[in-house]
Design a protein around this motif. Structure first.
Motif, PDB file in Angstrom:
ATOM      1  N   VAL A 113       0.825  -1.200   0.000  1.00 45.55           N
ATOM      2  CA  VAL A 113       0.000   0.000   0.000  1.00 45.55           C
ATOM      3  C   VAL A 113       0.867   1.261   0.000  1.00 45.55           C
TER       4      VAL A 113
ATOM      5  N   ILE B  64       3.117   2.518   1.996  1.00 46.09           N
ATOM      6  CA  ILE B  64       3.132   3.355   3.188  1.00 46.09           C
ATOM      7  C   ILE B  64       4.392   3.070   4.006  1.00 46.09           C
TER       8      ILE B  64
ATOM      9  N   MET C  26      -3.815   8.236   3.887  1.00 42.68           N
ATOM     10  CA  MET C  26      -2.769   7.304   4.319  1.00 42.68           C
ATOM     11  C   MET C  26      -3.306   6.329   5.351  1.00 42.68           C
TER      12      MET C  26
ATOM     13  N   GLN D 272      -6.316   5.332   5.532  1.00 45.46           N
ATOM     14  CA  GLN D 272      -7.160   4.383   4.812  1.00 45.46           C
ATOM     15  C   GLN D 272      -6.296   3.291   4.165  1.00 45.46           C
ATOM     16  N   ARG D 273      -5.138   3.679   3.695  1.00 46.73           N
ATOM     17  CA  ARG D 273      -4.240   2.661   3.115  1.00 46.73           C
ATOM     18  C   ARG D 273      -3.832   1.643   4.170  1.00 46.73           C
TER      19      ARG D 273
ATOM     20  N   TYR E  39     -12.897   2.739  -1.255  1.00 45.85           N
ATOM     21  CA  TYR E  39     -12.045   3.698  -1.967  1.00 45.85           C
ATOM     22  C   TYR E  39     -12.192   5.117  -1.438  1.00 45.85           C
TER      23      TYR E  39
ATOM     24  N   LEU F  20      -9.149   7.581  -0.825  1.00 45.12           N
ATOM     25  CA  LEU F  20      -7.937   7.131  -1.524  1.00 45.12           C
ATOM     26  C   LEU F  20      -7.770   7.921  -2.809  1.00 45.12           C
TER      27      LEU F  20
ATOM     28  N   ALA G 107      -3.636   5.324  -5.437  1.00 43.99           N
ATOM     29  CA  ALA G 107      -3.799   4.359  -4.354  1.00 43.99           C
ATOM     30  C   ALA G 107      -4.864   3.334  -4.713  1.00 43.99           C
TER      31      ALA G 107
ATOM     32  N   VAL H 123      -4.200  -0.643  -4.522  1.00 44.00           N
ATOM     33  CA  VAL H 123      -4.855  -1.625  -3.655  1.00 44.00           C
ATOM     34  C   VAL H 123      -5.678  -2.620  -4.474  1.00 44.00           C
TER      35      VAL H 123
ATOM     36  N   ASN I  32      -2.512  11.342  -1.720  1.00 47.69           N
ATOM     37  CA  ASN I  32      -2.675  11.318  -0.274  1.00 47.69           C
ATOM     38  C   ASN I  32      -1.436  11.875   0.388  1.00 47.69           C
TER      39      ASN I  32
END
Ligand code: HEM
Ligand SMILES: Nc1ncnc2c1ncn2[C@@H]1O[C@H](COP(=O)(O)OP(=O)(O)OP(=O)(O)O)[C@@H](O)[C@H]1O
Ligand SMILES: Nc1ncnc2c1ncn2[C@@H]1O[C@H](COP(=O)(O)OP(=O)(O)OP(=O)(O)O)[C@@H](O)[C@H]1O
Ligand SMILES: [Mg+2]
Ligand SMILES: [Mg+2]
Lengths: 225, 224, 255, 224, 225
Positions: free
Chosen positions: A118, A120, A135, A137-138, A158, A161, A165, A169, E38
Motif C-alpha cells: 500500500v 506506506i 494514508m 485508509q491505506r 475507496y 484514496l 492508491a 490496492v 494522499n
C-alpha cells in the motif's frame, strides 16, 4: 457450496429495523456489490457478516459456518474494511499491523509486505494520528488483507484514496484478488463494473438482487429515488 | 491464549509508553497526594486506622482513574472491533486488561507505599511489610478484576463514564473496607499486629467469586 | 551568536565559585551549635533561592514567548526551568542532608519553606512530561509557556499560603541574612552570587548547545534533503525551527 | 459573549444529561470515600481538623474526576474546531467551562456534604452551615478556574488522564489548605467558631489571581 | 478584489513540510479544486484557509483579511467541511445545529431549513452516534452552510454520500450555490468538471495551477504518478 448464504436475515437497533428479511447467496471468488441510500443498512449487513453484530432473525452462513454460533470458525478467514480504520491512532502503522499479525498468527514479514503493497512503508514509523486521512485508509486496507482472508467485506473501500492508491490496492482488495467480496458502494458506475451480483437495499429491505450482467444502470439510479 | 495475551499486553505497553512514562507520573502522583493529605488533615504523621484509610482511599482514587481509561483507546478507534475480528479466545482480552490494570496498581503502590512511609506514616513499615504486601495483593487483584469487568461493560454500553464509576464504586467498597480493616492493625503505633486473617479471607473470597463471574461473563460483554 | 560571551561568563563563574569556596572554608566562622555541617548552608540556601528565581524567570520568559511567538523565548524559558529543576533537586538533597544532620530526620513537615518548596517542585516535575506528551512542536511550546506562566505565578502564592498555614516559621527566608554575623553574611552573599553565575553559565551552555545542534541539523537537511537527516524524534525539548530561513527562501524564489 | 456562553452552557448541559459522564461519578466517588473512611476509621464520628481534612480531600479527588472529563467530548469529536470556526470571543469557552465545572461541584457538594454529615461528622452541621457555604463557594470557584485551565492544558496531550491530576493537585494545594483550615473551626466538637477571615481572604485572593491568569492565558490553549 | 490571495504560503508539522511556497489567487464566486495524492497537503491548505492552522510563512488573505492577524474578521464568513464532521456525537443533529446557530447568531428557523435541505429532518432527534456514516456527513454539510458563508472549504465533500444526497447538497455546496469554493477532490473527472481553477499539489508543492478550461484530464492523472 456458496461462500455466503443468507436467509431471512433481520437486525434491529432498539426499535429501529436496520435490516429485514434479507436473503442472498454468493459463490466463492465472486463479488457482491451492495447499493442503497444512506441509512439503508449496508454497514449493518457487513457487520453482521463480519460476526460483529448478531443477526436477530434468519439464518446466516458464512464460509460454511452458521452465525452466530460458529462465528469463531470464520473469524480469521474474513477481512473487514469498515468506515473506521479499526486501528490505534497512537501506534504507528507498523505497530498496528504487527499487533494484528500476532493476533492472526501471521509472520512478521507479511507486515512489511503489505506495508510495501500500500506504499506506506516510508511513513510506517509515525503514529497514525500524524498521517493524512488517505494514508490511514491505506493502512486500514493493509490491515484488512494482512491475514490473507478468503472473504473480504469492504465498506466504501475507496473513500479518501487517491486514484493512484486505488490502483495500488486493486490487487489486494479488487476483483483481481480472487477473493470472495462484499462491497458497499455509492458509485453506481464503478460499483456495477466490479460486481458479479448486485444487492439493492432500501430502508433495510431488498429491492434489487440480481446478477450484475442483468442490471441496468438506471435500476441502480432508481434505488436512490 | 498465551500468544494473544502477549500481543495485547505488548500493545497496551506500546500505547502506554507512547503516552507517558507512567512510572514517574505515578510516583509524582502518589507523593503529591500525600502532601495534600498532610495539609488537609493538618497532621505530620498518621498511624493505625487513619493511615490505612488514607492509603486505601488513595488507592481507590487511582483505581478509578485507571478504570476510566482502561478501554478508552480501544473503544475510540475501533480497536475493539479489530480484536473481535481475530480468531482468538476473547477471554484473552479480559486477562490482558486485568493484568494491565494490575500492573498499573502495582506500579502505583511500589512508589506510593514508600512515599507514604517516608512522608506521612508514623510507625515504621518494616514489620508491617509482609502483611501489607499480602493485603495489597489481594486488594489489587479484586480491584483489577472488578474494574476490568465494569470498564468492559461500560465501554460496550457506550456510556462508559456513567457506568464505569457508578458500577465500580459500589462493587469496590467491600474490597477497600476489607483492605483498610486488614491494614490498620499493621500500621498501629503501639502493638502492631498481623493482618487479621478474617479480613484477608474475605478479600480472597471476594476476589475468587468475582474472578469466576468475570471469566464467565466476559465473552457476553464483548459481543455485539 | 549564542556562544558569544560564554567564555567570559565561564571564567567569572569559576572565579566566583573559587572565591565562595575559599570564604566558606577559610573565612566564615564555624557555627557554634552545628559545627562543620553548617557549611552546607552556603550551598543549600543559594541553591534554593536561585532555583525559585529561575522558576519565576522561566515564567517571565514564557510571557515573552506568548507575546512574540518566537521560538527562542520558549527555548530560554525551557532552559531556565530545566536548570531550576536540577537546582531544586540539589536543594532537596542538600536540605535533606542538613535536616538529617541537625534534626535527625530526612524530612520534616513543620517547616513551611520545605513543604512549599516540595509542592513547587512537584508541580514543575510535570513540566517535562507535559511537553513530552504534546507532539506538535508549536502547540508544545505554547502549552509549555501557559504552564510556565501559571506555575511561575504559583511559586510566590504557594509560599504565602503555606507560610500562613504554619504558625511558627523556622527558617527565616531571605530576610534572615540581616541577622547573620558579618563574615557569615558576606560569605553567604558571595555564595549566592556565585550560584547565580553558575546558573547563568549553565543556561548559556545549554542554549548554545541546543542552538548549534539545530543549525547543524538544518544545514544537513538542506544539503542532503529529507533522506539525509531523519525527522526529529519526539522530544520534550523545544526545537528551534528553521522557520525564518525557509520563509526567506520561499518569498525570495517567488512563484 | 453572553449569547456564546449561553450556547456553550446549553450544549454542556445537553451532553452531560445525555451521557451522565461526570456528576454521578463524582458524587458516588465522594460518598464511597466517606463510607470507606467510616469503616476504615472504625469511628462513628470525626470533627475539627480531621473532619475538614477528609471533607476537602474527598471533594478535591472528586473534582479531579470531573476535571479529567471536562474537555474530552470537545477534543474527541472535533467540537473544538467547530467552536473555533465561529466568530465569537474565545474566552466564552473559558467562562462556560468554569461555570460548568462550578455547577458540577455544587451538585457534588449538595450530595456529598449531607452524606458526610450523616456518615462521619460528629458535630451538627446546622450552626456551621453559613460559614461552610462561604468557604465551599470560594473553594469551588478556585477549583473551577484552575481545573478548567489544567483540563484545557491536559486534554490535547496524549497522557491526559494522568497529566490532568498531576497538574491539578499541586495547584490546588493552597485551596485545600485554605478550605480545610477555614472549615476546621466550624466543625470543632467543642466551641465551634466562625471561619477565620484570614483564610477566606486567602482563598478569595487565590481565586482572583488565578482567575486573571486563566483569563489571560486561555486563548493560547485554543489556538491551532 | 480576489476572495483568496495566497503568496508563498508554507506550513510544517515539526520538521515535516506539509506545504511550501504555495501561491494562488481566486476570484469571488469561483471554484478552486485542489488535487493531489494522499498526503499532498490538501487538508493542511484548507485548515490554514479556515484559520484553524497558522501559516508559517507567506501572506494569506481570505475575503480581504490577512491571516492570522485578522482571522477574527473572516470567521463566520467561512464554512468548513472537513474529514471529521466537527459535531458532537452524543447530541442530535438538531441540537448540534442549534448550538452552531447560536454561536453564529443565526435564527433557529434556519436550522430546520438546512435539516430539510439535507433531508435529515426525520432523523434529527437521534444522537448522531446512531446515524449511519452518510447521514452524519449530511449533517456536517448542513453545519457548514448553516450560517450562509461566503467562502466554502470542502474536504472531499461527497465522501460517504449517496448519489441522491450528492444531488441534494448541490444547491448548498455545489457550484450552483454561488459561493466561492475551495474543494479537495480525488475524483479527476468530477472535480475538473466543477472547477474554475485547478491546483495540483505534490508533497506540499504546487505542480499545477491553471484555469480549469486549460487543463487536460491527463495532466491531473499525471499528478498521481
Ligand atoms: C527539602 C528542602 C529543604 C530542607 C531539607 C532544608 C533544610 C534546612 C535546614 C536543616 C536548615 C537549618 C535550620 C537551622 O538553622 O537549624 C535550613 C535553613 C535554611 N533553609 Fe532550608 N531546607 C530546604 C529547603 C529550603 C528552601 C527551599 C529554602 C529557600 C527558599 C530554604 C532556605 C533556608 C534558609 C534561608 C535557611 C537558613 C535559616 C537560618 O537563618 O538559620 N531551605 N534548611
Ligand atoms: N498533525 C500532524 N502532525 C504531523 N504531520 C501531519 C499532521 N497532519 C498532517 N501531517 C502530514 O502532513 C502532510 C499533509 O497532510 P494532509 O492531511 O494535508 O494531506 P492531504 O493532502 O489532505 O491527504 P489526503 O488526501 O490523504 O487527505 C502529510 O504528510 C501528513 O502526514
Ligand atoms: N448503533 C446504532 N444505533 C441505532 N441505530 C443505528 C446504529 N447504527 C446504525 N443505525 C441505524 O441503522 C440504519 C442503517 O445504518 P447503516 O449504518 O447500516 O447504513 P448504511 O447503509 O451503511 O448507510 P451509509 O451509506 O450512510 O453508510 C440507519 O437508519 C442508522 O441510523
Ligand atoms: Mg455505512
Ligand atoms: Mg486530507
Amino acid at each position: 457450496m456458496a461462500a455466503l448464504e443468507v436467509e431471512g436475515l433481520a437486525r434491529h437497533y432498539g426499535e429501529r429495523e436496520a435490516l429485514s428479511d434479507v436473503s442472498l447467496s454468493l459463490e466463492a471468488a465472486r463479488t457482491l456489490v451492495v447499493f442503497g441510500p444512506n441509512g439503508a443498512g449496508k454497514t449493518t449487513l457487513l457487520r453482521v457478516l463480519a460476526t460483529l453484530l448478531r443477526p436477530h432473525a434468519g439464518a446466516v452462513r458464512v464460509l460454511g459456518s452458521s452465525l452466530p454460533d460458529d462465528a469463531w470458525a470464520v473469524r480469521g478467514r474474513i477481512g473487514l474494511l469498515a468506515h473506521e480504520p479499526l486501528l490505534y491512532r497512537e501506534l504507528t502503522a507498523r505497530e498496528n499491523l504487527r499487533f494484528h499479525a500476532r493476533l492472526h498468527d501471521v509472520a512478521e514479514e507479511r507486515v512489511e509486505e503489505v506495508l510495501e503493497a500500500v506504499a506506506i512503508s516510508a511513513r510506517a514509523s509515525e503514529p497514525l494520528r500524524n498521517l493524512s486521512r488517505g494514508m490511514v485508509q491505506r493502512v486500514a486496507v493493509a490491515r484488512a488483507v494482512l491475514h490473507d482472508p478468503e472473504l473480504l467485506l469492504l465498506d466504501e473501500p475507496y473513500a479518501n484514496l487517491d486514484p493512484a492508491a486505488i490502483e495500488l490496492v486493486e490487487p489486494l482488495i479488487g476483483a483481481a484478488s480472487g477473493r470472495t467480496r462484499v462491497v458497499c458502494s455509492h458509485d453506481p458506475g464503478g460499483g456495477l463494473a466490479e460486481a458479479d451480483l448486485v444487492l439493492g437495499l432500501r430502508a433495510g429491505r431488498t429491492v434489487l438482487l440480481r446478477d450484475a450482467a442483468a442490471v441496468q444502470p438506471g435500476e441502480i439510479a432508481e434505488l436512490y429515488r | 491464549m498465551r500468544r494473544t495475551v502477549g500481543a495485547l499486553l505488548r500493545k497496551e505497553l506500546l500505547v502506554e509508553l507512547r503516552t507517558l512514562e507512567s512510572v514517574p507520573g505515578m510516583s509524582l502522583f502518589a507523593v503529591t497526594t500525600f502532601v495534600v493529605f498532610h495539609f488537609a488533615l493538618n497532621r505530620n504523621s498518621v498511624d493505625g486506622d487513619l493511615a490505612s484509610g488514607i492509603l486505601w482511599v488513595t488507592l481507590l482514587f487511582a483505581a478509578i482513574l485507571g478504570i476510566n481509561r482502561l478501554f478508552v483507546a480501544d473503544a475510540e478507534e475501533g480497536g475493539f472491533d479489530g480484536f473481535l475480528l481475530a480468531p482468538v479466545d476473547r477471554s484473552a482480552m479480559l486477562v490482558a486488561k486485568v493484568l494491565t490494570l494490575l500492573a498499573y496498581l502495582v506500579v502505583l503502590e511500589i512508589v506510593a507505599v514508600p512515599a507514604f512511609a517516608l512522608l506521612l506514616l508514623g510507625p515504621s513499615l518494616a514489620g508491617a511489610m509482609p502483611g501489607l504486601l499480602v493485603t495489597l495483593a489481594l486488594g489489587d487483584l479484586g480491584v483489577a478484576v472488578i474494574g476490568t469487568l465494569v470498564a468492559a461493560l461500560a465501554v460496550q454500553t457506550r456510556a462508559r463514564d456513567l457506568l464505569g464509576p457508578l458500577l465500580a464504586l459500589p462493587l469496590l467498597v467491600p474490597i477497600v473496607i476489607g483492605g483498610a480493616r486488614a491494614t490498620s492493625p499493621l500500621l498501629a503505633l503501639s502493638h502492631p499486629t498481623g493482618a487479621p486473617a478474617r479480613w484477608l479471607l474475605t478479600l480472597g473470597l471476594y476476589d475468587l467469586v468475582f474472578g469466576l463471574i468475570a471469566y464467565a461473563l466476559f465473552d457476553f460483554l464483548l459481543e455485539d | 551568536m549564542y556562544g558569544k560571551g560564554l567564555r567570559a561568563l565561564s571564567i567569572a563563574t569559576v572565579a566566583a565559585m573559587a572565591l565562595a569556596l575559599a570564604l566558606v572554608f577559610f573565612y566564615a566562622p564555624l557555627e557554634a551549635e552545628q559545627g562543620f555541617l553548617q557549611k552546607i548552608f552556603y550551598l543549600h540556601v543559594p541553591l534554593a533561592i536561585v532555583a525559585l528565581c529561575g522558576f519565576v524567570l522561566g515564567g517571565l520568559l514564557a510571557i515573552q514567548h506568548l507575546r512574540t511567538r518566537e521560538a527562542r523565548w520558549d527555548m530560554r524559558s525551557y532552559v531556565a526551568i530545566h536548570m531550576s529543576l536540577i537546582f531544586a533537586v540539589a536543594t532537596l538533597i542538600t536540605g535533606s542532608i542538613w535536616a538529617k544532620g541537625s534534626w535527625g530526620h530526612w524530612w520534616v513537615w513543620s517547616e513551611p519553606t520545605l513543604v512549599s518548596f516540595l509542592i513547587v517542585f512537584l508541580l514543575y516535575a510535570t513540566y517535562q512530561p507535559l511537553r513530552f506528551a504534546i507532539e506538535d512542536p508549536e502547540r508544545q511550546s505554547r502549552y509549555a509557556s501557559v504552564f510556565a506562566v501559571t506555575a511561575g505565578a504559583f511559586v510566590p502564592l504557594n509560599f504565602i499560603a503555606v507560610r500562613l498555614s504554619t504558625a511558627y516559621l523556622h527558617p527565616r527566608v531571605l530576610g534572615s541574612t540581616s541577622n547573620l554575623p558579618g563574615p557569615m553574611a558576606l560569605t553567604f552573599v558571595v555564595s549566592l552570587a556565585a550560584m547565580a553565575l553558575l546558573f547563568a553559565t549553565l543556561c548559556k551552555y545549554e542554549l548554545t548547545a541546543k542552538h548549534t545542534r539545530a543549525q547543524v541539523r538544518a544545514l544537513r537537511r538542506r544539503l542532503t534533503g529529507e533522506t539525509g537527516a531523519p525527522l526529529r524524534q519526539r522530544s520534550a525539548a523545544p526545537s528551534l525551527q528553521p522557520t525564518a530561513a525557509s520563509a526567506g527562501s520561499a518569498t525570495g524564489s517567488g512563484a
